[in-house]
Enzyme design. Sequence first.
Site, PDB file in Angstrom:
ATOM      1  N   CYS A   2      -5.479  23.182  -4.269  1.00  0.00           N
ATOM      2  CA  CYS A   2      -5.515  24.164  -5.127  1.00  0.00           C
ATOM      3  C   CYS A   2      -5.181  24.973  -6.205  1.00  0.00           C
ATOM      4  O   CYS A   2      -4.038  25.829  -5.670  1.00  0.00           O
ATOM      5  CB  CYS A   2      -7.651  24.070  -5.127  1.00  0.00           C
ATOM      6  SG  CYS A   2      -8.623  23.453  -4.203  1.00  0.00           S
ATOM      7  N   ARG A  27      -2.291  20.770  -8.964  1.00  0.00           N
ATOM      8  CA  ARG A  27      -2.070  21.583  -7.208  1.00  0.00           C
ATOM      9  C   ARG A  27      -4.176  21.015  -6.905  1.00  0.00           C
ATOM     10  O   ARG A  27      -4.456  21.178  -5.850  1.00  0.00           O
ATOM     11  CB  ARG A  27      -2.291  22.813  -7.519  1.00  0.00           C
ATOM     12  CG  ARG A  27      -1.377  23.432  -8.119  1.00  0.00           C
ATOM     13  CD  ARG A  27      -1.242  24.940  -7.929  1.00  0.00           C
ATOM     14  NE  ARG A  27      -1.983  25.678  -6.693  1.00  0.00           N
ATOM     15  CZ  ARG A  27      -0.571  25.085  -5.933  1.00  0.00           C
ATOM     16  NH1 ARG A  27       0.348  25.515  -5.560  1.00  0.00           N
ATOM     17  NH2 ARG A  27      -0.898  26.123  -4.553  1.00  0.00           N
ATOM     18  N   TRP A  74      -8.760  20.750  -5.383  1.00  0.00           N
ATOM     19  CA  TRP A  74      -8.745  19.377  -4.417  1.00  0.00           C
ATOM     20  C   TRP A  74      -9.487  20.089  -3.714  1.00  0.00           C
ATOM     21  O   TRP A  74      -9.749  21.160  -2.724  1.00  0.00           O
ATOM     22  CB  TRP A  74      -7.219  19.431  -4.514  1.00  0.00           C
ATOM     23  CG  TRP A  74      -6.931  18.534  -3.932  1.00  0.00           C
ATOM     24  CD1 TRP A  74      -6.689  18.381  -2.330  1.00  0.00           C
ATOM     25  CD2 TRP A  74      -6.791  17.108  -4.545  1.00  0.00           C
ATOM     26  NE1 TRP A  74      -6.430  16.658  -2.323  1.00  0.00           N
ATOM     27  CE2 TRP A  74      -6.616  16.175  -3.002  1.00  0.00           C
ATOM     28  CE3 TRP A  74      -6.435  16.715  -5.535  1.00  0.00           C
ATOM     29  CZ2 TRP A  74      -6.329  15.124  -3.365  1.00  0.00           C
ATOM     30  CZ3 TRP A  74      -6.808  15.341  -5.043  1.00  0.00           C
ATOM     31  CH2 TRP A  74      -6.103  14.020  -4.173  1.00  0.00           C
ATOM     32  N   ASN A 100      -7.423  29.174  -2.796  1.00  0.00           N
ATOM     33  CA  ASN A 100      -6.682  28.472  -1.758  1.00  0.00           C
ATOM     34  C   ASN A 100      -6.321  28.143  -1.247  1.00  0.00           C
ATOM     35  O   ASN A 100      -5.236  29.140  -0.765  1.00  0.00           O
ATOM     36  CB  ASN A 100      -5.898  28.126  -3.135  1.00  0.00           C
ATOM     37  CG  ASN A 100      -4.475  26.739  -2.796  1.00  0.00           C
ATOM     38  OD1 ASN A 100      -3.376  27.480  -2.938  1.00  0.00           O
ATOM     39  ND2 ASN A 100      -5.278  26.225  -2.799  1.00  0.00           N
ATOM     40  N   GLY A 101      -6.798  27.161  -0.121  1.00  0.00           N
ATOM     41  CA  GLY A 101      -6.532  27.360   1.574  1.00  0.00           C
ATOM     42  C   GLY A 101      -7.920  26.415   2.090  1.00  0.00           C
ATOM     43  O   GLY A 101      -8.262  26.501   1.447  1.00  0.00           O
ATOM     44  N   GLU A 481       7.690   0.229   6.440  1.00  0.00           N
ATOM     45  CA  GLU A 481       7.291   1.305   6.053  1.00  0.00           C
ATOM     46  C   GLU A 481       8.512   1.556   5.115  1.00  0.00           C
ATOM     47  O   GLU A 481       8.305   1.530   3.734  1.00  0.00           O
ATOM     48  CB  GLU A 481       6.812   2.514   5.915  1.00  0.00           C
ATOM     49  CG  GLU A 481       6.424   3.776   5.363  1.00  0.00           C
ATOM     50  CD  GLU A 481       5.437   3.580   4.147  1.00  0.00           C
ATOM     51  OE1 GLU A 481       5.189   2.230   3.101  1.00  0.00           O
ATOM     52  OE2 GLU A 481       5.674   4.871   2.933  1.00  0.00           O
ATOM     53  N   LYS A 485       9.230   1.547   0.537  1.00  0.00           N
ATOM     54  CA  LYS A 485       9.775   2.600   0.020  1.00  0.00           C
ATOM     55  C   LYS A 485      11.212   2.288  -0.594  1.00  0.00           C
ATOM     56  O   LYS A 485      11.810   2.450  -1.832  1.00  0.00           O
ATOM     57  CB  LYS A 485       9.511   3.854   1.507  1.00  0.00           C
ATOM     58  CG  LYS A 485       9.716   5.510   1.136  1.00  0.00           C
ATOM     59  CD  LYS A 485       7.914   5.595   0.601  1.00  0.00           C
ATOM     60  CE  LYS A 485       7.281   4.374   0.138  1.00  0.00           C
ATOM     61  NZ  LYS A 485       5.569   5.078   0.709  1.00  0.00           N
ATOM     62  N   GLU A 488      10.340   0.101  -3.584  1.00  0.00           N
ATOM     63  CA  GLU A 488       8.971   0.821  -4.451  1.00  0.00           C
ATOM     64  C   GLU A 488      10.392   1.223  -5.655  1.00  0.00           C
ATOM     65  O   GLU A 488      10.730   1.316  -6.921  1.00  0.00           O
ATOM     66  CB  GLU A 488       8.202   2.127  -4.214  1.00  0.00           C
ATOM     67  CG  GLU A 488       7.269   1.238  -4.237  1.00  0.00           C
ATOM     68  CD  GLU A 488       6.359   1.804  -2.901  1.00  0.00           C
ATOM     69  OE1 GLU A 488       5.381   1.548  -3.409  1.00  0.00           O
ATOM     70  OE2 GLU A 488       6.801   2.690  -2.037  1.00  0.00           O
ATOM     71  N   HIS A 504      15.988 -15.708  15.111  1.00  0.00           N
ATOM     72  CA  HIS A 504      15.273 -17.055  15.071  1.00  0.00           C
ATOM     73  C   HIS A 504      14.994 -17.353  13.534  1.00  0.00           C
ATOM     74  O   HIS A 504      14.317 -17.466  13.098  1.00  0.00           O
ATOM     75  CB  HIS A 504      14.159 -16.840  15.453  1.00  0.00           C
ATOM     76  CG  HIS A 504      13.936 -16.082  16.977  1.00  0.00           C
ATOM     77  ND1 HIS A 504      13.520 -17.349  17.608  1.00  0.00           N
ATOM     78  CD2 HIS A 504      13.365 -15.564  17.680  1.00  0.00           C
ATOM     79  CE1 HIS A 504      13.290 -16.920  19.436  1.00  0.00           C
ATOM     80  NE2 HIS A 504      13.342 -15.138  18.701  1.00  0.00           N
ATOM     81  N   LYS A 603      -0.717   4.545  -9.727  1.00  0.00           N
ATOM     82  CA  LYS A 603      -0.805   5.233  -8.275  1.00  0.00           C
ATOM     83  C   LYS A 603      -2.027   5.144  -7.194  1.00  0.00           C
ATOM     84  O   LYS A 603      -2.219   5.134  -6.262  1.00  0.00           O
ATOM     85  CB  LYS A 603      -1.035   6.643  -8.603  1.00  0.00           C
ATOM     86  CG  LYS A 603      -1.344   7.690  -7.328  1.00  0.00           C
ATOM     87  CD  LYS A 603       0.194   8.060  -6.830  1.00  0.00           C
ATOM     88  CE  LYS A 603       0.248   8.081  -4.724  1.00  0.00           C
ATOM     89  NZ  LYS A 603       0.469   8.299  -4.322  1.00  0.00           N
TER      90      LYS A 603
HETATM   91  C1  F6R Z   1       3.024   2.847  -1.911  1.00  0.00           C
HETATM   92  C2  F6R Z   1       1.902   2.829  -2.191  1.00  0.00           C
HETATM   93  C3  F6R Z   1       1.054   2.024  -2.083  1.00  0.00           C
HETATM   94  C4  F6R Z   1      -0.117   2.041  -1.244  1.00  0.00           C
HETATM   95  C5  F6R Z   1      -1.341   1.234  -1.871  1.00  0.00           C
HETATM   96  C6  F6R Z   1      -2.786   1.567  -1.112  1.00  0.00           C
HETATM   97  O1  F6R Z   1       4.287   4.139  -1.730  1.00  0.00           O
HETATM   98  O2  F6R Z   1       1.212   4.709  -2.091  1.00  0.00           O
HETATM   99  O3  F6R Z   1       1.808   0.605  -1.415  1.00  0.00           O
HETATM  100  O4  F6R Z   1      -0.195   2.922  -0.378  1.00  0.00           O
HETATM  101  O5  F6R Z   1      -1.719   0.986  -2.758  1.00  0.00           O
HETATM  102  O6  F6R Z   1      -3.339   3.264  -2.148  1.00  0.00           O
HETATM  103  P1  F6R Z   1      -4.438   3.263  -0.852  1.00  0.00           P
HETATM  104  O7  F6R Z   1      -4.085   4.290  -0.274  1.00  0.00           O
HETATM  105  O8  F6R Z   1      -4.722   5.261  -1.793  1.00  0.00           O
HETATM  106  O9  F6R Z   1      -5.812   2.606  -1.043  1.00  0.00           O
END
Ligand code: F6R
Length: 608
Positions: A2, A27, A74, A100-101, A481, A485, A488, A504, A603
């Site tokens: 926060c 935050r 948050w 905050n905490g 993963e 990354k 992306e 294969h 996001k």
């Molecule tokens: C990759 C990424 C996305 C999310 C996906 C699910 O870096 O951030 O692949 O993981 O869109 O999002 P959430 O976790 O918010 O359901």
Amino acid sequence: MCGIVGFLGKRNASEVLVEGLSKLEYRGYDSAGVAILNHGDINVKKCKGRLRNLEEKLNVEPLEGNLGIGHTRWATHGEPSDVNSHPHCNGNETVSVVHNGIIENYLSIKEWLTSKGYEFLSDTDTEVIPNLVDYYYEGDLIDAVIKATRKMEGSYAIGVISEKEPDKIVAVRKDSPLIVGVGEDEYFIASDIPAVLNHTRNVYLLEDKEFVIMTRQGIKLVNEEKEEIKKEIYKVTWNADAAEKGGFEDFTIKEIHEQPKAVKDTMTSRIVEGEKIKLDKISLTKEHLDNIDKVYIVACGTAYHAGVVGKYVIEKLAGIPVEIDVASEFRYREPLMNDRTLLIVVSQSGETADTLAVLRDGKKKGCRVLAVTNVVGSSVSREAHDVLYTWAGPEIAVASTKAYVTQLIAMYTLALHLASLKEKLTVEDIEEIKKEMLELPKKIEKVIENKEEIQKFASKHYMERDMFFLGRGLDYAIAMEASLKLKELTYIHSEAYPGGELKHGPIALIEKGTVVISSLTQTALRDKMVSNIQEVATRGARVMAIAYEGDTEVEKSVEAVIYIPRTLDLLAPVLAIIPMQLLAYYTAVQKGLDVDKPRNLAKSVTVE
Ligand code: F6R
């Protein structure tokens, strides 16, 4: 996570506080509030939602007064709501606090204060603080705050005001950031420097348990024994934009560096040596579990990859078979769900459309739904029967890093919880895993410190067209993963394959110069993985391996080895993913790309 602010001066406090909070929205942003002291009275305005909701409220009903505290939240304890927003007051509103905490022992304090006649309105941990200060007040606010902090366990940065001492702000920190701004006849407290930069560049950077007594005569810093602390003023020379990122270039690298803390926070009060695992929002019992014959983990993207690790560890530790699928596939394949199904959904945002649809479908069909999410009050958290929050704090960068590692921690915690409900592990086994888990934050720090090798590799290979990730077992789970990354952040084409699948088909893609990244953390599979590495190296691949410290033999066949501290193989994904995140990050930086906002991505994917 926060943001807190405080102001004492001659100007309208609520305006200064709101402006300061606007610099701290990174935050937290699920609710905001201010408490202003005017003519000896505390007036509080707070509400759920973004800061602009509070601003609108203050436009309609402005607050007079030139001393106050403010907060942007948050949520951790209690969903985002007007009543859970800060500032919080004691019952008769003579003391007000922003925090905050996390106060880890708030439940026992609450019980203790309740037995003394105190009443509580919110679900927050914070509300115990103004009540403690009220309880201990005997004519001196600083004494009361010191006594209150002696009772509090956990992390905190707090700002406290009291009607009994209307020209004073008292503040202190422990394991949460706090700075003091020193202007001309005006003073500030804040969680971070940007909140004060429009007013002053002179700040005190507080250490743990340094108390601030702010009055119109100036600022005094004291320790717990009330002895004065002499401190140098720090002159801020950089601009506000950089400061919001804590001095980091961008949010992605900041969040990568926040992973030790995010992991620690996610374990806080749940994984404690010698104590049973405590999961406060999970009421799944042994009886429920005995009645369950199928477990699904469903999620999207990075969250799905955390689920892959979840499948592995739940099967291994709790002995329950688990199926895993991506939500957009699962929801349309007429999954066999009924009242004997445990459905685990994983979602950082808690708002992902496909994941939410699966959750709703599962509930309709009678499943028990358990959500792992980072956002308190999100749709997923409200609609699931049980919730396991990851406490990563707000993740601003679009590509997930710290949320992923906290999802892994959630998976381990859940697996241990299920294992103990099922009585599959001995107390000693559980203790050994917990002990190793508690070591992870320090070990992650060590991996991050060793970033130069990865930077070097990235600067050699940033112009590649393709990269391949190979792994076996949990190393394959993180290869997926890592590959995501890299795609992306760098727009480099990449694929993740299980080592055993190489022959294969995929080996046809390996030629002179092809970059292959591979981790070797699964002891039982290590030699097989080394053979796979040799197979690609013989065909000209340039390999970066991630291996445990001491496993130097692997150096023979690779271009670079990144060593990570030893841990239980089961927990290794938490450490081995970090070099791969850093590789994606530094490669993107070399290419001059916008790492925080990669092209075409959002996001939170709230549409199908
Ligand atoms: C990759 C990424 C996305 C999310 C996906 C699910 O870096 O951030 O692949 O993981 O869109 O999002 P959430 O976790 O918010 O359901």
